[in-house]
Design a protein around this motif. Structure first.
Motif, PDB file in Angstrom:
ATOM      1  N   ALA A   1     -30.846  27.292  21.120  1.00  0.00           N
ATOM      2  CA  ALA A   1     -30.796  28.417  20.199  1.00  0.00           C
ATOM      3  C   ALA A   1     -30.883  29.723  20.714  1.00  0.00           C
ATOM      4  N   ALA A   2     -31.485  29.873  21.812  1.00  0.00           N
ATOM      5  CA  ALA A   2     -31.724  31.067  22.396  1.00  0.00           C
ATOM      6  C   ALA A   2     -30.433  31.655  22.833  1.00  0.00           C
ATOM      7  N   ALA A   3     -29.292  30.810  23.354  1.00  0.00           N
ATOM      8  CA  ALA A   3     -28.169  31.327  23.963  1.00  0.00           C
ATOM      9  C   ALA A   3     -27.278  32.153  22.891  1.00  0.00           C
ATOM     10  N   PRO A   4     -26.777  31.430  21.807  1.00  0.00           N
ATOM     11  CA  PRO A   4     -25.777  32.073  20.883  1.00  0.00           C
ATOM     12  C   PRO A   4     -26.831  33.122  20.103  1.00  0.00           C
ATOM     13  N   ALA A   5     -28.154  32.879  19.815  1.00  0.00           N
ATOM     14  CA  ALA A   5     -29.083  33.903  19.183  1.00  0.00           C
ATOM     15  C   ALA A   5     -29.172  35.126  20.080  1.00  0.00           C
ATOM     16  N   GLY A   6     -29.365  34.960  21.396  1.00  0.00           N
ATOM     17  CA  GLY A   6     -29.223  35.975  22.475  1.00  0.00           C
ATOM     18  C   GLY A   6     -27.958  36.849  22.153  1.00  0.00           C
ATOM     19  N   GLY A   7     -26.828  36.173  22.255  1.00  0.00           N
ATOM     20  CA  GLY A   7     -25.551  36.836  22.383  1.00  0.00           C
ATOM     21  C   GLY A   7     -25.341  37.718  20.907  1.00  0.00           C
ATOM     22  N   THR A   8     -25.846  37.187  19.931  1.00  0.00           N
ATOM     23  CA  THR A   8     -25.619  37.766  18.456  1.00  0.00           C
ATOM     24  C   THR A   8     -26.559  38.872  18.362  1.00  0.00           C
ATOM     25  N   ALA A   9     -27.778  38.557  18.749  1.00  0.00           N
ATOM     26  CA  ALA A   9     -28.845  39.662  18.691  1.00  0.00           C
ATOM     27  C   ALA A   9     -28.705  40.551  19.650  1.00  0.00           C
ATOM     28  N   GLY A  10     -28.094  40.613  20.679  1.00  0.00           N
ATOM     29  CA  GLY A  10     -27.736  41.630  21.611  1.00  0.00           C
ATOM     30  C   GLY A  10     -26.945  42.739  20.856  1.00  0.00           C
ATOM     31  N   VAL A  11     -26.053  42.422  19.979  1.00  0.00           N
ATOM     32  CA  VAL A  11     -25.209  43.061  19.307  1.00  0.00           C
ATOM     33  C   VAL A  11     -26.081  44.017  18.518  1.00  0.00           C
ATOM     34  N   PHE A  12     -27.126  43.618  17.752  1.00  0.00           N
ATOM     35  CA  PHE A  12     -27.873  44.317  16.924  1.00  0.00           C
ATOM     36  C   PHE A  12     -28.793  45.229  17.593  1.00  0.00           C
ATOM     37  N   LEU A  13     -29.366  44.655  18.754  1.00  0.00           N
ATOM     38  CA  LEU A  13     -30.278  45.653  19.547  1.00  0.00           C
ATOM     39  C   LEU A  13     -29.478  46.752  20.481  1.00  0.00           C
ATOM     40  N   GLY A  14     -28.248  46.272  20.759  1.00  0.00           N
ATOM     41  CA  GLY A  14     -27.348  47.297  21.497  1.00  0.00           C
ATOM     42  C   GLY A  14     -27.257  48.429  20.312  1.00  0.00           C
ATOM     43  N   GLY A  15     -27.134  48.169  19.032  1.00  0.00           N
ATOM     44  CA  GLY A  15     -26.544  49.091  17.930  1.00  0.00           C
ATOM     45  C   GLY A  15     -27.933  50.070  18.050  1.00  0.00           C
ATOM     46  N   VAL A  16     -29.033  49.599  17.922  1.00  0.00           N
ATOM     47  CA  VAL A  16     -30.355  50.349  17.604  1.00  0.00           C
ATOM     48  C   VAL A  16     -30.486  51.225  18.724  1.00  0.00           C
ATOM     49  N   LEU A  17     -30.460  50.607  20.092  1.00  0.00           N
ATOM     50  CA  LEU A  17     -30.810  51.331  21.257  1.00  0.00           C
ATOM     51  C   LEU A  17     -29.564  52.679  21.296  1.00  0.00           C
ATOM     52  N   THR A  18     -28.360  52.136  21.152  1.00  0.00           N
ATOM     53  CA  THR A  18     -27.284  53.017  21.405  1.00  0.00           C
ATOM     54  C   THR A  18     -27.243  54.200  20.322  1.00  0.00           C
ATOM     55  N   GLN A  19     -27.707  53.898  19.035  1.00  0.00           N
ATOM     56  CA  GLN A  19     -27.749  55.113  18.000  1.00  0.00           C
ATOM     57  C   GLN A  19     -28.961  56.155  18.145  1.00  0.00           C
ATOM     58  N   TYR A  20     -30.081  55.337  18.527  1.00  0.00           N
ATOM     59  CA  TYR A  20     -31.291  56.002  18.230  1.00  0.00           C
ATOM     60  C   TYR A  20     -32.001  56.254  19.785  1.00  0.00           C
ATOM     61  N   ALA A  21     -31.586  56.023  20.903  1.00  0.00           N
ATOM     62  CA  ALA A  21     -31.822  56.437  22.279  1.00  0.00           C
ATOM     63  C   ALA A  21     -30.450  56.911  22.809  1.00  0.00           C
ATOM     64  N   SER A  22     -30.163  56.144  23.639  1.00  0.00           N
ATOM     65  CA  SER A  22     -28.803  56.434  24.398  1.00  0.00           C
ATOM     66  C   SER A  22     -28.303  54.991  25.128  1.00  0.00           C
ATOM     67  N   TRP A  23     -26.871  54.983  25.705  1.00  0.00           N
ATOM     68  CA  TRP A  23     -26.312  53.795  25.980  1.00  0.00           C
ATOM     69  C   TRP A  23     -27.181  53.027  27.278  1.00  0.00           C
ATOM     70  N   PRO A  24     -27.812  53.841  28.087  1.00  0.00           N
ATOM     71  CA  PRO A  24     -28.295  53.492  29.524  1.00  0.00           C
ATOM     72  C   PRO A  24     -29.534  52.328  29.034  1.00  0.00           C
ATOM     73  N   TRP A  25     -30.097  52.803  27.614  1.00  0.00           N
ATOM     74  CA  TRP A  25     -31.212  51.959  27.312  1.00  0.00           C
ATOM     75  C   TRP A  25     -30.914  50.328  27.091  1.00  0.00           C
ATOM     76  N   VAL A  26     -29.582  50.001  27.137  1.00  0.00           N
ATOM     77  CA  VAL A  26     -29.213  48.688  26.652  1.00  0.00           C
ATOM     78  C   VAL A  26     -29.267  47.968  28.002  1.00  0.00           C
ATOM     79  N   PHE A  27     -29.699  48.694  29.064  1.00  0.00           N
ATOM     80  CA  PHE A  27     -29.922  48.122  30.497  1.00  0.00           C
ATOM     81  C   PHE A  27     -31.198  48.063  30.827  1.00  0.00           C
ATOM     82  N   PHE A  28     -31.900  49.294  30.565  1.00  0.00           N
ATOM     83  CA  PHE A  28     -33.211  49.527  30.722  1.00  0.00           C
ATOM     84  C   PHE A  28     -33.965  48.623  30.013  1.00  0.00           C
ATOM     85  N   VAL A  29     -33.797  48.026  28.765  1.00  0.00           N
ATOM     86  CA  VAL A  29     -34.411  47.123  28.066  1.00  0.00           C
ATOM     87  C   VAL A  29     -34.999  45.727  28.851  1.00  0.00           C
ATOM     88  N   ASN A  30     -34.108  45.527  29.840  1.00  0.00           N
ATOM     89  CA  ASN A  30     -34.407  44.447  30.643  1.00  0.00           C
ATOM     90  C   ASN A  30     -35.664  44.475  31.464  1.00  0.00           C
TER      91      ASN A  30
END
Length: 479
Positions: free
Chosen positions: A146-175
Motif C-alpha cells: 500500500a505504501a507504493a501507490p499511496a506514495g505515488g499519489t500522495a506525492g502529487v498532493f504534497l508536491g502541490g502544497v510545497l510548490t504553491q506555498y514554498a517553492s519547487w526546490p522543496w519537493v526535493f528538500f523534503v527528503n
C-alpha cells in the motif's frame, strides 16, 4: 529467511521504517509532477525534454535495482539500506539547489541510484523480520504494498502544497529530514545480517542501465525527429545491443547480477511481467491525469494534488483491508487478472475526457475505478514474484520485481508520451489539442493494462509457488 525474534513494538517500528522507505522512493517519482511547470520555467527545459525530470530518476532507479539487490545479498541488507538513504540525501539536496537542466537531471539520477539501493534491501529486511510467520508476512506485505501507490499519489498532493506555498526546490528538500531519520533508525531497528561473499557484476549493471536510458531517450525523441529517422533507429539499435549484451553477460558470468535460471521458478516470470505492465499503465495514467487537471481544467498546484487524494485513500483501503482477504478466497491469478482488467476499463473511461470537462464527471469516477484495479493487482503480483524465489535469493527477487515495475514505468511513460505528443499533447494553450493528446495517452495505457490481464491468464499458473492452489489461503502462498 529466519524471523528475528524482537519485541513487537520494535518490529512494528522497523516495519514502519520499511514502509516509509517504499513510500519515499515511489513518492520521488511523483512529487515532481505538479512542480514540472515551475521547474520548466526556472531552469529552461523544453516541453519535449521535461519528461526527463521524471525519467532520469526512474531509469537510474530501474537500471541499478539489480545491483542494489545483489549488494544487499553480498554486503548485508541493513548496510545497503543505510548507504541508499545517504545517497538519496545527497541527490535530493543537489536537485533542490540545481541551476540548470544538466545539473537537475544528474541530481535526479543520483536520487534514483539511492532509491535503487533502498528498495531491494528494504524488501529483504521485511522478509528477514516477518518471513517465518505467514500471517504476519501477509500483513507486512499489505502495508508495504500500500505504501507504493499511496506514495505515488500522495506525492502529487504534497508536491502541490510545497510548490504553491514554498517553492519547487522543496519537493526535493523534503527528503532530507526523512533520510536523516532513516539513517538513525536503521541501525537501531534493523537486523544486522552479515551478507555472504562474492563478486559484483559492474559491467552488467552498466550495460542494463545504459541500455534502458538509450531506449527511453530514443522513444521520447521519436515524435520530434521521426520514428524512422537515422537518429531514432540508431539509438534504439544501440539500446537493443546493450540489453542483449546484458543478457549474454548474465548467461556466461560465474556470479551474475541476475541468474537467468531464477526465471525457471514457477510463476516468477509471470508475476514480474504483471508488475512491469502494471507500472507501464499506472504511471502514464497518473502523469497525464495530473497534466489534464492543470493544463485543461485549469487547476493550480494544490487543488490538482488534492483532486487525486480519493485515489490514495481507496488504494490504501483496498490493499490493506480488501486485497489480503480476496487473495485468500479467489487466489492470486484471479486477483491479478481482475485488477488489470479494471485498470484497463478505467483508462478507457478516462479517454472520454473533454476540454470543458469537470472533476466530478471526467476524473473522479474513473480514477476511483483505476485505484480499485491497482489495489487488486499489485499485492498478489508483488507477493508471488518474491515468494516464488528461494529464501537465499530474496535480495535478487526483490531487485527483479522492483526492476520490473520501474522499467515498465519508464518505458511505458516514454511510449505513451510519444503517442500523446503525436496527437496534440505538446500544444500548450490549445485545450482541444491537449485533450486529444491526453485521451490518446489514456487509450494507450488501457491497451497496456489489457495486455497485462491477458498475459497474466497465460503465464500465471493456478497452482502457484509453494504448490498452493487458487483456493488456498494467501498466507500459504506467501509462505
Amino acid at each position: 529467511m529466519g524471523s528475528v525474534h524482537r519485541p513487537a513494538r520494535r518490529r512494528g517500528l522497523a516495519l514502519g521504517l520499511i514502509a516509509m522507505a517504499q513510500f519515499m522512493v515511489i513518492m520521488d517519482t511523483s512529487i515532481i509532477g505538479v512542480a514540472l511547470p515551475r521547474i520548466q520555467a526556472d531552469l529552461g527545459f523544453t516541453q519535449e525534454n521535461l519528461s526527463w525530470v521524471f525519467n532520469a530518476y526512474v531509469v537510474a532507479f530501474g537500471g541499478l535495482l539489480l545491483l542494489g539487490g545483489r549488494l544487499s545479498d553480498l554486503l548485508g541488507a541493513r548496510r545497503v539500506f543505510a548507504a541508499g538513504w545517504a545517497t538519496l540525501l545527497v541527490g535530493s539536496l543537489a536537485a533542490g539547489l540545481a541551476g540548470s537542466p544538466g545539473v537537475e537531471l544528474a541530481a535526479r539520477a543520483v536520487q534514483g541510484a539511492g532509491s535503487a539501493l533502498i528498495a531491494p534491501s528494504a524488501l529483504t529486511l521485511l522478509f528477514t523480520l516477518f518471513g517465518s510467520d505467514p500471517k504476519e508476512l501477509t500483513k507486512a506485505l499489505a502495508l508495504y504494498g500500500a505504501a507504493a501507490p499511496a506514495g505515488g499519489t500522495a506525492g502529487v498532493f504534497l508536491g502541490g502544497v510545497l510548490t504553491q506555498y514554498a517553492s519547487w526546490p522543496w519537493v526535493f528538500f523534503v527528503n532530507a529530514p526523512v533520510a536523516l531519520l532513516a539513517l538513525l533508525g536503521s541501525r537501531a531497528l534493523m537486523p544486522a545480517g552479515g551478507g555472504r561473499g562474492g563478486s559484483v557484476d559492474v559491467v552488467g549493471a552498466a550495460a542494463v542501465t545504459a541500455g534502458l536510458a538509450l531506449a527511453v531517450y530514443g522513444i521520447v525523441r521519436a515524435p520530434e525527429v521521426g520514428w524512422l529517422s537515422g537518429s531514432t533507429l540508431g539509438v534504439l539499435a544501440a539500446a537493443l545491443v546493450l540489453l542483449v549484451a546484458f543478457v549474454v553477460i548474465q548467461a556466461n558470468r560465474r556470479e551474475p547480477l541476475m541468474r537467468l535460471s531464477i526465471f525457471r521458478r514457477p510463476n516468477l516470470a509471470g508475476a514480474n511481467l504483471a508488475q512491469l505492465l502494471l507500472g507501464a499503465a499506472w504511471i502514464p495514467m497518473w502523469f497525464f491525469l495530473n497534466l489534464y487537471l492543470q493544463q485543461v481544467l485549469g487547476y493550480s498546484e494544490l487543488p490538482a494534488g488534492a483532486a487525486l487524494l480519493p485515489m490514495t485513500g481507496l488504494i490504501m483501503l483496498g490493499m490493506i483491508v480488501f486485497a489480503p482477504k480476496a487473495m485468500a478466497r479467489f487466489g492470486v491469478r484471479t486477483m491479478i487478472v481482475t485488477g488489470l482488467a479494471l485498470l484497463a476499463a478505467a483508462m478507457g473511461w478516462l479517454s472520454f475526457v473533454r476540454p470543458d470537462g469537470t472533476f466530478w464527471v471526467d476524473v473522479l469516477p474513473a480514477s476511483l475505478l483505476a485505484a480499485l484495479g491497482m489495489s487488486l493487482a499489485f499485492i498478489p503480483s508483488l507477493g508471488t514474484a518474491i515468494s516464488a524465489a528461494p529464501p537465499e535469493d530474496g535480495g535478487l527477487a526483490s531487485g527483479i520485481v522492483n526492476v520490473s515495475y520501474q522499467v515498465g514505468s519508464a518505458l511505458g511513460l516514454a511510449v505513451v508520451t510519444a503517442i500523446a505528443t503525436a496527437n496534440g499533447a505538446g500544444r500548450i494553450g490549445d485545450l482541444t489539442a491537449l485533450t486529444d493528446g491526453f485521451s490518446a495517452a489514456f487509450v494507450a495505457a488501457a491497451v497496456v493494462a489489457l495486455l497485462g490481464a491477458v498475459l497474466a491468464v497465460v503465464t500465471i499458473r493456478s497452482r502457484r509457488a509453494g504448490a498452493a492452489t487458487d483456493a488456498e489461503p494467501a498466507e500459504k502462498v506467501a509462505a
